[in-house]
Design an enzyme around this catalytic site. Structure first.
Site, PDB file in Angstrom:
ATOM      1  N   GLY A   1      60.225   3.551  24.231  1.00 21.52           N
ATOM      2  CA  GLY A   1      60.851   4.463  25.407  1.00 21.52           C
ATOM      3  C   GLY A   1      62.021   5.271  25.350  1.00 21.52           C
ATOM      4  O   GLY A   1      62.455   6.062  25.391  1.00 21.52           O
TER       5      GLY A   1
ATOM      6  N   GLU B   1      55.590  -0.434  20.268  1.00 23.45           N
ATOM      7  CA  GLU B   1      55.085  -0.714  21.588  1.00 23.45           C
ATOM      8  C   GLU B   1      53.997  -2.027  21.075  1.00 23.45           C
ATOM      9  O   GLU B   1      52.819  -2.390  21.867  1.00 23.45           O
ATOM     10  CB  GLU B   1      54.188   0.512  22.564  1.00 23.45           C
ATOM     11  CG  GLU B   1      55.196   0.621  22.998  1.00 23.45           C
ATOM     12  CD  GLU B   1      56.294   1.519  22.451  1.00 23.45           C
ATOM     13  OE1 GLU B   1      56.395   2.084  21.158  1.00 23.45           O
ATOM     14  OE2 GLU B   1      56.761   3.494  22.625  1.00 23.45           O
TER      15      GLU B   1
ATOM     16  N   GLU C   1      61.648   8.441  22.744  1.00 20.20           N
ATOM     17  CA  GLU C   1      60.906   9.156  23.648  1.00 20.20           C
ATOM     18  C   GLU C   1      61.925   9.537  24.678  1.00 20.20           C
ATOM     19  O   GLU C   1      61.907  10.540  24.213  1.00 20.20           O
ATOM     20  CB  GLU C   1      59.585   8.019  24.297  1.00 20.20           C
ATOM     21  CG  GLU C   1      58.567   7.647  23.472  1.00 20.20           C
ATOM     22  CD  GLU C   1      57.679   6.561  23.793  1.00 20.20           C
ATOM     23  OE1 GLU C   1      58.144   5.819  24.871  1.00 20.20           O
ATOM     24  OE2 GLU C   1      56.750   7.185  24.373  1.00 20.20           O
TER      25      GLU C   1
ATOM     26  N   ALA D   1      61.596   0.648  27.021  1.00 14.66           N
ATOM     27  CA  ALA D   1      61.516   0.135  28.591  1.00 14.66           C
ATOM     28  C   ALA D   1      61.593  -1.386  28.534  1.00 14.66           C
ATOM     29  O   ALA D   1      61.278  -1.829  27.675  1.00 14.66           O
ATOM     30  CB  ALA D   1      59.863   0.532  29.165  1.00 14.66           C
TER      31      ALA D   1
HETATM   32  N1  DAK Z   1      63.126  -4.975  27.422  1.00 14.28           N
HETATM   33  C1  DAK Z   1      63.764  -5.590  28.347  1.00 14.28           C
HETATM   34  N2  DAK Z   1      64.753  -7.100  27.815  1.00 14.28           N
HETATM   35  C2  DAK Z   1      65.365  -6.105  26.326  1.00 14.28           C
HETATM   36  C3  DAK Z   1      64.922  -5.094  25.726  1.00 14.28           C
HETATM   37  C4  DAK Z   1      63.666  -4.402  26.085  1.00 14.28           C
HETATM   38  N3  DAK Z   1      62.573  -3.922  25.801  1.00 14.28           N
HETATM   39  N4  DAK Z   1      64.917  -5.415  24.771  1.00 14.28           N
HETATM   40  C5  DAK Z   1      66.524  -5.793  24.156  1.00 14.28           C
HETATM   41  N5  DAK Z   1      66.226  -7.029  25.575  1.00 14.28           N
HETATM   42  C6  DAK Z   1      66.768  -7.997  26.259  1.00 14.28           C
HETATM   43  C7  DAK Z   1      66.671  -9.260  25.312  1.00 14.28           C
HETATM   44  O1  DAK Z   1      65.404  -9.599  25.874  1.00 14.28           O
HETATM   45  C8  DAK Z   1      67.382  -9.746  25.596  1.00 14.28           C
HETATM   46  O2  DAK Z   1      68.591 -10.155  26.373  1.00 14.28           O
HETATM   47  P1  DAK Z   1      68.234 -12.112  26.354  1.00 14.28           P
HETATM   48  O3  DAK Z   1      67.760 -12.849  25.796  1.00 14.28           O
HETATM   49  O4  DAK Z   1      69.870 -12.594  26.432  1.00 14.28           O
HETATM   50  O5  DAK Z   1      68.301 -12.127  27.863  1.00 14.28           O
HETATM   51  C9  DAK Z   1      69.186  -8.446  24.837  1.00 14.28           C
HETATM   52  O6  DAK Z   1      68.565  -7.678  25.483  1.00 14.28           O
HETATM   53  C10 DAK Z   1      69.238  -8.993  23.770  1.00 14.28           C
HETATM   54  O7  DAK Z   1      68.302  -8.877  22.567  1.00 14.28           O
HETATM   55  P2  DAK Z   1      67.891  -9.787  21.748  1.00 14.28           P
HETATM   56  O8  DAK Z   1      68.326 -11.153  21.688  1.00 14.28           O
HETATM   57  O9  DAK Z   1      66.461  -9.739  21.170  1.00 14.28           O
HETATM   58  O10 DAK Z   1      69.044  -8.499  20.580  1.00 14.28           O
HETATM   59  P3  DAK Z   1      68.326  -8.967  18.695  1.00 14.28           P
HETATM   60  O11 DAK Z   1      69.672  -8.045  18.577  1.00 14.28           O
HETATM   61  O12 DAK Z   1      68.042 -10.276  18.611  1.00 14.28           O
HETATM   62  O13 DAK Z   1      67.000  -7.935  18.864  1.00 14.28           O
HETATM   63  C11 DAK Z   1      66.334  -5.489  18.787  1.00 14.28           C
HETATM   64  C12 DAK Z   1      67.042  -6.771  18.871  1.00 14.28           C
HETATM   65  C13 DAK Z   1      65.976  -4.531  19.974  1.00 14.28           C
HETATM   66  C14 DAK Z   1      65.433  -5.697  17.703  1.00 14.28           C
HETATM   67  C15 DAK Z   1      65.123  -6.698  20.047  1.00 14.28           C
HETATM   68  O14 DAK Z   1      65.829  -7.072  21.056  1.00 14.28           O
HETATM   69  C16 DAK Z   1      63.999  -6.427  20.659  1.00 14.28           C
HETATM   70  O15 DAK Z   1      62.853  -6.294  19.420  1.00 14.28           O
HETATM   71  N6  DAK Z   1      63.246  -5.831  21.332  1.00 14.28           N
HETATM   72  C17 DAK Z   1      62.182  -4.756  21.718  1.00 14.28           C
HETATM   73  C18 DAK Z   1      61.961  -3.285  21.701  1.00 14.28           C
HETATM   74  C19 DAK Z   1      60.348  -2.834  21.878  1.00 14.28           C
HETATM   75  O16 DAK Z   1      59.848  -3.450  21.493  1.00 14.28           O
HETATM   76  N7  DAK Z   1      60.771  -1.782  22.234  1.00 14.28           N
HETATM   77  C20 DAK Z   1      59.371  -1.304  23.196  1.00 14.28           C
HETATM   78  C21 DAK Z   1      59.903  -1.759  24.424  1.00 14.28           C
HETATM   79  S1  DAK Z   1      57.718  -1.041  25.509  1.00 14.28           S
HETATM   80  C22 DAK Z   1      55.219   3.501  30.887  1.00 14.28           C
HETATM   81  C23 DAK Z   1      55.376   4.893  29.741  1.00 14.28           C
HETATM   82  C24 DAK Z   1      56.414   4.534  28.512  1.00 14.28           C
HETATM   83  C25 DAK Z   1      56.728   2.654  29.069  1.00 14.28           C
HETATM   84  C26 DAK Z   1      56.411   2.069  29.201  1.00 14.28           C
HETATM   85  C27 DAK Z   1      55.821   2.805  30.527  1.00 14.28           C
HETATM   86  N8  DAK Z   1      54.924   4.534  31.250  1.00 14.28           N
HETATM   87  C28 DAK Z   1      54.039   6.301  30.818  1.00 14.28           C
HETATM   88  C29 DAK Z   1      53.823   4.407  32.265  1.00 14.28           C
HETATM   89  C30 DAK Z   1      57.327   2.358  27.170  1.00 14.28           C
HETATM   90  C31 DAK Z   1      57.282   1.004  27.049  1.00 14.28           C
HETATM   91  C32 DAK Z   1      58.446   0.442  25.448  1.00 14.28           C
HETATM   92  O17 DAK Z   1      59.304   0.928  25.528  1.00 14.28           O
END
Ligand code: DAK
Length: 257
Positions: A108, A131, A111, A65
Site C-alpha cells: 500500500g 503482498e 500504491e 497496509a
Molecule cells: N504492517 C504492520 N507492521 C509493520 C509493517 C506492516 N506493513 N511493516 C513493518 N511493520 C512493523 C514490524 O512488525 C515491526 O514491528 P515490531 O515487531 O517492532 O513491533 C516494525 O514495523 C519494524 O519492522 P521490521 O522489524 O520488520 O524491520 P526490518 O528493517 O527488519 O524490515 C521490512 C523492514 C519493510 C522489510 C519489513 O518490515 C517488511 O517486510 N514489512 C512488511 C512489508 C509488506 O509485506 N508490505 C505489504 C503489506 S500488505 C486493501 C488494499 C490494499 C492493501 C490492503 C487492503 N483493500 C482494498 C482492502 C494493502 C496491503 C499491503 O500493503
C-alpha cells in the site's frame, strides 16, 4: 481535527504531510487513510497552498497496509466496511501532490506513492508489491497503475515475485521522476513544489487534469479534451499576464484568475 498518524505543516505555499507511525515503518491503517484524505481536502480548499508533499521517514515512506490491523478481518467485514475505499479520494484532489520517498515504499505504501502525481526519491528508496508473500495481492491500484507505468512484464514480475526495485531501476522504468541524495531530497522537493506553486493555479490544475485524463480515455478523446482546456485558458487573466510578462521581459505576477 487532532491528528494521530500524520503531521501536517504549511510551509509558505506548500502543505507538507509527514506520515508519523515510524515504529511500524508508517504502516497505513484506517485512521491514517482518513487523516491523509481529510488533510488533502483541506489543502485543496486552502488558497495559500499551491502544491502538496507527502513524505515518510528516512527508513520508510510506508511499508504497506497495517498487517496487524487487518489480519483477523473476515471477507464480509472487508467488503461491508469497503476497506481502504477512502484512498479513491486522492484522485479527486485538484492540486499537485508529490510523493517524496526514502527507504521502503511497499505494498500500500508503493500504491500511495503511485497515487500521487509524481515521485521524487532518494537513492535509498525501494519499491515493491510484496503482498503475494502474505497470501494476498495488491488492492489499491498496484496491479493497475504499476502496469500502466512500467508495463505488463515488469509489473507481473514485481507482483508475482514480490521483488523490490531500487531507486535507479525505479527511475529507469518511470516510477520515479528524479532521484536525489538522502540529505538533499526534502529540500529539493520543496524547491520543486514552490516552483509549481509559483505558477497560475488554474493552469497547473488543468495540466494535471489533462495528463490524468490520458489514462482514462482514447487518444483522440484525450487530444480533444486537452485542446478544449487549452482554449479555455485564454479566458484567464493569468494567460494574458504570462504572455505579456514574456514579451515585456519581466517576471509574471499570476493572480490565479
Ligand atoms: N504492517 C504492520 N507492521 C509493520 C509493517 C506492516 N506493513 N511493516 C513493518 N511493520 C512493523 C514490524 O512488525 C515491526 O514491528 P515490531 O515487531 O517492532 O513491533 C516494525 O514495523 C519494524 O519492522 P521490521 O522489524 O520488520 O524491520 P526490518 O528493517 O527488519 O524490515 C521490512 C523492514 C519493510 C522489510 C519489513 O518490515 C517488511 O517486510 N514489512 C512488511 C512489508 C509488506 O509485506 N508490505 C505489504 C503489506 S500488505 C486493501 C488494499 C490494499 C492493501 C490492503 C487492503 N483493500 C482494498 C482492502 C494493502 C496491503 C499491503 O500493503
Amino acid at each position: 481535527m487532532q491528528l494521530e498518524t500524520i503531521v501536517t505543516e504549511i510551509d509558505e505555499c506548500i502543505m507538507l504531510i509527514t506520515l508519523n507511525r515510524h515504529k511500524t515503518l508508517n504502516a497505513l491503517n484506517q485512521k491514517m487513510a482518513e487523516e491523509i484524505i481529510s488533510s488533502l481536502r483541506e489543502a485543496d480548499k486552502n488558497e495559500e497552498v499551491g502544491c502538496i508533499i507527502i513524505t515518510g521517514s528516512e527508513k520508510a515512506f510506508a511499508a504497506g497496509a497495517d498487517i496487524k490491523e487487518m489480519r483477523e478481518n473476515s471477507f464480509s467485514e472487508m467488503y461491508q466496511l469497503d476497506w481502504f475505499a477512502q484512498w479513491d479520494g486522492i484522485s479527486q484532489i485538484r492540486k499537485p501532490i508529490i510523493a517524496v520517498v526514502s527507504g521502503y515504499a511497499l505494498g500500500g505504501g508503493c500504491e500511495l506513492a503511485l497515487m500521487c502525481d509524481f515521485i521524487l526519491a532518494s537513492k535509498t528508496a525501494k519499491f515493491g508489491q510484496p503482498e503475494i508473500s502474505l497470501g494476498i495481492m495488491p488492492g489499491i491500484g498496484g496491479s493497475q497503475r504499476l502496469s500502466r507505468i512500467i508495463g505488463k512484464s515488469k509489473a507481473m514480475e514485481m507482483c508475482l515475485t514480490g521483488r523490490l526495485m531500487d531507486a535507479d531501476e525505479a527511475e529507469k522504468t518511470g516510477i520515479v521522476a528524479r532521484i536525489f541524495t538522502q540529505e538533499t531530497l526534502l529540500d529539493e522537493a520543496k524547491e520543486i513544489a514552490k516552483k509549481i506553486a509559483s505558477f497560475s493555479k488554474p493552469a497547473v490544475q488543468m495540466a494535471k487534469e489533462s495528463i490524468n485524463r490520458s489514462y482514462e480515455t482514447s487518444l483522440s478523446e484525450g487530444l480533444r479534451f486537452e485542446r478544449r482546456l487549452f482554449h479555455a485558458m485564454f479566458s484567464t487573466a493569468d494567460q494574458k499576464e504570462g504572455m505579456s510578462a514574456f514579451i515585456e521581459k519581466r517576471e509574471a505576477n499570476f493572480t490565479n484568475k
